[in-house]
Design an enzyme around this catalytic site. Structure first.
Site, PDB file in Angstrom:
ATOM      1  N   GLU A   1      -8.069 -92.114 -98.218  1.00  0.00           N
ATOM      2  CA  GLU A   1      -7.119 -91.663 -97.193  1.00  0.00           C
ATOM      3  C   GLU A   1      -7.621 -92.007 -95.787  1.00  0.00           C
ATOM      4  OE1 GLU A   1      -4.065 -89.688 -96.551  1.00  0.00           O
ATOM      5  OE2 GLU A   1      -3.697 -90.746 -98.399  1.00  0.00           O
TER       6      GLU A   1
ATOM      7  N   PHE B   1      -0.160 -82.910-107.226  1.00  0.00           N
ATOM      8  CA  PHE B   1      -0.353 -84.342-106.942  1.00  0.00           C
ATOM      9  C   PHE B   1       0.676 -85.151-107.736  1.00  0.00           C
ATOM     10  CE2 PHE B   1      -4.328 -82.183-106.150  1.00  0.00           C
ATOM     11  CZ  PHE B   1      -4.676 -82.657-104.894  1.00  0.00           C
ATOM     12  N   VAL B   2       1.079 -86.306-107.174  1.00  0.00           N
ATOM     13  CA  VAL B   2       2.278 -86.956-107.713  1.00  0.00           C
ATOM     14  C   VAL B   2       2.130 -87.387-109.174  1.00  0.00           C
ATOM     15  CG1 VAL B   2       1.856 -89.382-107.023  1.00  0.00           C
ATOM     16  CG2 VAL B   2       4.185 -88.453-107.004  1.00  0.00           C
TER      17      VAL B   2
ATOM     18  N   GLY C   1     -17.097 -77.074-105.246  1.00  0.00           N
ATOM     19  CA  GLY C   1     -15.807 -77.525-105.778  1.00  0.00           C
ATOM     20  C   GLY C   1     -15.835 -77.730-107.281  1.00  0.00           C
TER      21      GLY C   1
ATOM     22  N   ALA D   1     -13.127 -79.066-100.883  1.00  0.00           N
ATOM     23  CA  ALA D   1     -12.289 -79.450 -99.738  1.00  0.00           C
ATOM     24  C   ALA D   1     -10.888 -78.891 -99.928  1.00  0.00           C
ATOM     25  CB  ALA D   1     -12.193 -80.981 -99.629  1.00  0.00           C
TER      26      ALA D   1
ATOM     27  N   THR E   1     -14.723 -75.917-109.602  1.00  0.00           N
ATOM     28  CA  THR E   1     -13.497 -75.516-110.311  1.00  0.00           C
ATOM     29  C   THR E   1     -12.398 -76.568-110.216  1.00  0.00           C
ATOM     30  OG1 THR E   1     -12.783 -74.350-108.323  1.00  0.00           O
ATOM     31  CG2 THR E   1     -13.882 -73.024-110.033  1.00  0.00           C
TER      32      THR E   1
ATOM     33  N   SER F   1     -12.931 -90.379 -98.844  1.00  0.00           N
ATOM     34  CA  SER F   1     -11.637 -90.696 -99.461  1.00  0.00           C
ATOM     35  C   SER F   1     -11.014 -91.961 -98.894  1.00  0.00           C
ATOM     36  CB  SER F   1     -10.683 -89.524 -99.197  1.00  0.00           C
ATOM     37  OG  SER F   1      -9.355 -89.887 -99.453  1.00  0.00           O
TER      38      SER F   1
ATOM     39  N   TYR G   1      -5.682 -84.244 -93.093  1.00  0.00           N
ATOM     40  CA  TYR G   1      -6.677 -84.374 -94.157  1.00  0.00           C
ATOM     41  C   TYR G   1      -7.507 -85.645 -93.959  1.00  0.00           C
ATOM     42  CZ  TYR G   1      -8.549 -85.604 -98.774  1.00  0.00           C
ATOM     43  OH  TYR G   1      -9.375 -86.007 -99.802  1.00  0.00           O
TER      44      TYR G   1
ATOM     45  N   ARG H   1      -5.824 -83.065-113.378  1.00  0.00           N
ATOM     46  CA  ARG H   1      -5.365 -83.208-111.999  1.00  0.00           C
ATOM     47  C   ARG H   1      -4.492 -82.010-111.634  1.00  0.00           C
ATOM     48  NH1 ARG H   1      -6.331 -85.219-106.988  1.00  0.00           N
ATOM     49  NH2 ARG H   1      -5.406 -87.273-106.672  1.00  0.00           N
TER      50      ARG H   1
HETATM   51  P1  NAP Z   1      -9.455 -80.387-106.230  1.00  0.00           P
HETATM   52  O1  NAP Z   1      -9.116 -80.430-107.678  1.00  0.00           O
HETATM   53  O2  NAP Z   1      -8.416 -79.948-105.261  1.00  0.00           O
HETATM   54  O3  NAP Z   1     -10.743 -79.436-106.063  1.00  0.00           O
HETATM   55  C1  NAP Z   1     -11.159 -78.990-104.802  1.00  0.00           C
HETATM   56  C2  NAP Z   1     -12.262 -77.973-104.996  1.00  0.00           C
HETATM   57  O4  NAP Z   1     -12.685 -77.505-103.713  1.00  0.00           O
HETATM   58  C3  NAP Z   1     -11.843 -76.719-105.795  1.00  0.00           C
HETATM   59  O5  NAP Z   1     -12.916 -76.343-106.633  1.00  0.00           O
HETATM   60  C4  NAP Z   1     -11.645 -75.691-104.697  1.00  0.00           C
HETATM   61  O6  NAP Z   1     -11.810 -74.363-105.131  1.00  0.00           O
HETATM   62  C5  NAP Z   1     -12.764 -76.080-103.748  1.00  0.00           C
HETATM   63  N1  NAP Z   1     -12.610 -75.531-102.420  1.00  0.00           N
HETATM   64  C6  NAP Z   1     -11.566 -75.670-101.563  1.00  0.00           C
HETATM   65  N2  NAP Z   1     -11.803 -75.028-100.416  1.00  0.00           N
HETATM   66  C7  NAP Z   1     -13.029 -74.441-100.528  1.00  0.00           C
HETATM   67  C8  NAP Z   1     -13.814 -73.624 -99.686  1.00  0.00           C
HETATM   68  N3  NAP Z   1     -13.411 -73.270 -98.469  1.00  0.00           N
HETATM   69  N4  NAP Z   1     -15.023 -73.219-100.147  1.00  0.00           N
HETATM   70  C9  NAP Z   1     -15.457 -73.557-101.378  1.00  0.00           C
HETATM   71  N5  NAP Z   1     -14.734 -74.316-102.240  1.00  0.00           N
HETATM   72  C10 NAP Z   1     -13.535 -74.753-101.810  1.00  0.00           C
HETATM   73  O7  NAP Z   1      -9.983 -81.809-105.732  1.00  0.00           O
HETATM   74  P2  NAP Z   1     -10.568 -83.047-106.589  1.00  0.00           P
HETATM   75  O8  NAP Z   1      -9.449 -83.954-106.921  1.00  0.00           O
HETATM   76  O9  NAP Z   1     -11.453 -82.530-107.648  1.00  0.00           O
HETATM   77  O10 NAP Z   1     -11.418 -83.788-105.457  1.00  0.00           O
HETATM   78  C11 NAP Z   1     -12.778 -83.461-105.225  1.00  0.00           C
HETATM   79  C12 NAP Z   1     -13.177 -83.943-103.842  1.00  0.00           C
HETATM   80  O11 NAP Z   1     -12.990 -85.350-103.755  1.00  0.00           O
HETATM   81  C13 NAP Z   1     -12.390 -83.361-102.698  1.00  0.00           C
HETATM   82  O12 NAP Z   1     -13.248 -83.239-101.589  1.00  0.00           O
HETATM   83  C14 NAP Z   1     -11.325 -84.402-102.405  1.00  0.00           C
HETATM   84  O13 NAP Z   1     -10.870 -84.304-101.078  1.00  0.00           O
HETATM   85  C15 NAP Z   1     -12.120 -85.659-102.674  1.00  0.00           C
HETATM   86  N6  NAP Z   1     -11.373 -86.833-103.100  1.00  0.00           N
HETATM   87  C16 NAP Z   1     -10.532 -86.751-104.165  1.00  0.00           C
HETATM   88  C17 NAP Z   1      -9.874 -87.888-104.598  1.00  0.00           C
HETATM   89  C18 NAP Z   1      -8.955 -87.850-105.800  1.00  0.00           C
HETATM   90  O14 NAP Z   1      -8.179 -88.785-105.962  1.00  0.00           O
HETATM   91  N7  NAP Z   1      -9.045 -86.837-106.645  1.00  0.00           N
HETATM   92  C19 NAP Z   1     -10.065 -89.105-103.940  1.00  0.00           C
HETATM   93  C20 NAP Z   1     -10.948 -89.150-102.856  1.00  0.00           C
HETATM   94  C21 NAP Z   1     -11.615 -88.019-102.446  1.00  0.00           C
HETATM   95  P3  NAP Z   1     -10.565 -73.499-105.744  1.00  0.00           P
HETATM   96  O15 NAP Z   1     -10.487 -73.886-107.186  1.00  0.00           O
HETATM   97  O16 NAP Z   1     -11.006 -72.104-105.511  1.00  0.00           O
HETATM   98  O17 NAP Z   1      -9.348 -73.896-104.993  1.00  0.00           O
HETATM   99  O1  G4F Z   2      -0.622 -87.691-105.342  1.00  0.00           O
HETATM  100  P1  G4F Z   2      -0.631 -87.592-103.862  1.00  0.00           P
HETATM  101  O2  G4F Z   2      -0.335 -86.249-103.288  1.00  0.00           O
HETATM  102  O3  G4F Z   2      -2.033 -88.164-103.396  1.00  0.00           O
HETATM  103  P2  G4F Z   2      -2.565 -88.740-102.004  1.00  0.00           P
HETATM  104  O4  G4F Z   2      -1.768 -88.246-100.863  1.00  0.00           O
HETATM  105  O5  G4F Z   2      -2.696 -90.209-102.162  1.00  0.00           O
HETATM  106  O6  G4F Z   2      -4.005 -88.057-101.913  1.00  0.00           O
HETATM  107  C1  G4F Z   2      -4.884 -88.009-103.030  1.00  0.00           C
HETATM  108  O7  G4F Z   2      -5.701 -89.152-103.018  1.00  0.00           O
HETATM  109  C2  G4F Z   2      -6.588 -89.235-101.885  1.00  0.00           C
HETATM  110  C3  G4F Z   2      -7.377 -90.534-102.043  1.00  0.00           C
HETATM  111  O8  G4F Z   2      -6.659 -91.590-101.437  1.00  0.00           O
HETATM  112  C4  G4F Z   2      -7.498 -88.039-101.896  1.00  0.00           C
HETATM  113  F1  G4F Z   2      -8.396 -88.137-100.873  1.00  0.00           F
HETATM  114  C5  G4F Z   2      -6.673 -86.778-101.776  1.00  0.00           C
HETATM  115  O9  G4F Z   2      -7.540 -85.632-101.849  1.00  0.00           O
HETATM  116  C6  G4F Z   2      -5.703 -86.723-102.953  1.00  0.00           C
HETATM  117  O10 G4F Z   2      -6.455 -86.578-104.143  1.00  0.00           O
HETATM  118  O11 G4F Z   2       0.445 -88.602-103.245  1.00  0.00           O
HETATM  119  C7  G4F Z   2       0.449 -89.982-103.604  1.00  0.00           C
HETATM  120  C8  G4F Z   2       1.699 -90.647-103.051  1.00  0.00           C
HETATM  121  C9  G4F Z   2       1.952 -90.384-101.569  1.00  0.00           C
HETATM  122  O12 G4F Z   2       2.345 -91.582-100.955  1.00  0.00           O
HETATM  123  C10 G4F Z   2       3.127 -89.410-101.556  1.00  0.00           C
HETATM  124  O13 G4F Z   2       3.949 -89.498-100.404  1.00  0.00           O
HETATM  125  O14 G4F Z   2       2.832 -90.111-103.751  1.00  0.00           O
HETATM  126  C11 G4F Z   2       3.857 -89.866-102.810  1.00  0.00           C
HETATM  127  N1  G4F Z   2       4.762 -88.845-103.346  1.00  0.00           N
HETATM  128  C12 G4F Z   2       6.100 -89.041-103.564  1.00  0.00           C
HETATM  129  N2  G4F Z   2       6.650 -87.905-104.003  1.00  0.00           N
HETATM  130  C13 G4F Z   2       4.467 -87.580-103.655  1.00  0.00           C
HETATM  131  C14 G4F Z   2       5.656 -86.979-104.069  1.00  0.00           C
HETATM  132  N3  G4F Z   2       3.292 -86.908-103.612  1.00  0.00           N
HETATM  133  C15 G4F Z   2       3.303 -85.617-104.030  1.00  0.00           C
HETATM  134  N4  G4F Z   2       2.139 -84.941-104.029  1.00  0.00           N
HETATM  135  N5  G4F Z   2       4.444 -84.982-104.426  1.00  0.00           N
HETATM  136  C16 G4F Z   2       5.648 -85.621-104.467  1.00  0.00           C
HETATM  137  O15 G4F Z   2       6.671 -85.039-104.823  1.00  0.00           O
END
Ligand code: NAP
Ligand code: G4F
Length: 324
Positions: free
Chosen positions: A125, A186-187, A8, A80, A10, A123, A147, A182
């Protein structure tokens, strides 16, 4: 020089983690999956300092080959299907990548070299319909999306490999973390990117779903350091990484539009398309274990985070850059 493999790389976190590990003197190997167009925009600036290898979380042979060839000391499993909303229309793919993908890489490590240290991106989540406020390492899980369910599987299989095979497997339960890198869906980034477009006269509307949900939002650059700290511990354990503060989407709108001198009420339209079949209403983490054991604490406040993201989006659009 230790070697780290990042799946991941990228993504948002992968790019910050790669930067951080380079500063710590690591050789960084990043796994990328095959796509029809190159999506290395988050790592272009460090591409000459890292090695990229081809693999996929759905293909265990590719994982085995990468481990055999590069023999990393540490593996950070960040790959993921990470977008919650997409997990309803694509529940099986989400399970393959986000849940079973963890077993594939853990078992590849077990076969190639079980002394490799492993980090799993768990996460907040997983807490879903929360059983306790704030959420801690011992708070029961109640996921509310495919998820979240997949992440619970990934979490427990990580614990299971630790307990079954005595492997150094750690699960970081990270709360939402954001940055100018980001993903645009994502919101937080959806809001800051649209604020920038509105400010520059390129748009006059932002369509969103639920504005009442609350999240514990931190800065991604802080959170990748916690991942590394967890793998430096003698004993592998699981940690909540969070700020301990919670804000609503409404609060985020106020801060982002306010920073640009705008009133969000003039632009935001609620749209059913962005409502979820089941919502996570309130997340707020208790990071005290990480503070005590790892000496970790967040350095960027909510207000600073929002302002950083708005400023970066305005600058990016003014410079005619493609959004990261
Ligand atoms: P992200 O920006 O969506 O990055 C996800 C990465 O996973 C990308 O590099 C994507 O590649 C790669 N990927 C997806 N499917 C794959 C597959 N089948 N094989 C190989 N690579 C694959 O996510 P992030 O925000 O950096 O989050 C990183 C990790 O932390 C994730 O597992 C996420 O669920 C977890 N997490 C994130 C948060 C948060 O708030 N950001 C919080 C808790 C947990 P491509 O670029 O090719 O799509
Ligand atoms: O930004 P979100 O899409 O993030 P969410 O669902 O909290 O998930 C992110 O955080 C998780 C950690 O708790 C990670 F595991 C997961 O990979 C990801 O990074 O949405 C945040 C909130 C939600 O309640 C959603 O219903 O924003 C609300 N929302 C309202 N309007 C929206 C929108 N979310 C998105 N993406 N787009 C909207 O237009």
């Amino acid at each position: 020089m230790p070697t780290a493999l990042i799946t991941g790389i990228t993504g948002q976190d992968g790019s910050y983690l790669a930067e951080f590990l380079l500063t710590q003197g690591y050789k960084v190997v990043g796994m990328v999956r095959r796509t029809s167009t190159v999506n290395f925009h988050r790592i272009t600036h460090i591409q000459d300092k890292i090695s990229l290898v081809s693999g996929d979380m759905l293909d265990q042979i590719s994982l085995l080959n990468i481990l055999e060839e590069h023999r990393p000391d540490e593996v950070y499993n960040l790959a993921a299907q990470s977008f919650v909303q997409t997990s309803w229309p694509q529940p099986v793919f989400t399970g393959e990548a986000t849940a079973l993908g963890v077993t594939r890489i853990l078992d590849a490590i077990r076969l190639v070299d079980p002394t490799i240290r492993f980090y799993q991106a768990s996460s907040s989540e997983m807490f879903g319909k929360v059983k306790e406020v704030p959420q801690r390492e011992v708070t029961p899980f109640y996921p509310r999306s495919p998820y979240g369910v997949a992440k619970v599987y990934g979490h427990w299989i990580t614990v299971n490999y630790r307990e079954s095979y005595n492997m150094h497997c750690t699960s970081g339960i990270l709360f939402n973390h954001e940055s100018p890198r980001r993903g645009l869906e994502f919101v937080t980034r959806k809001i800051t990117h649209e604020v920038a477009r509105i400010k520059l006269g390129l748009s006059n509307e932002l369509r969103l779903g639920n504005l009442d949900s609350r999240r514990d939002w931190g800065f991604a650059g802080d959170y990748v350091k916690a991942m590394w700290l967890m793998l430096q511990r003698g004993t592998p354990e699981d940690y909540v990484i969070a700020t301990g503060e919670t804000y609503s989407v409404n609060d985020f709108l106020n801060e982002a539009f306010g920073h640009a001198g705008l009133d969000w009420h003039d632009y935001v339209v609620q749209d059913q398309r962005f409502m979820r079949p089941a919502e996570v209403d309130l997340l707020v983490g208790d990071p005290s274990k990480a503070g005590a054991d790892l000496g970790w604490e967040p350095t960027v406040t909510f207000k600073e985070l929002v302002q950083m993201m708005v400023d970066a989006d305005i600058e990016m659009l003014q410079n005619g850059q493609i959004p990261m």
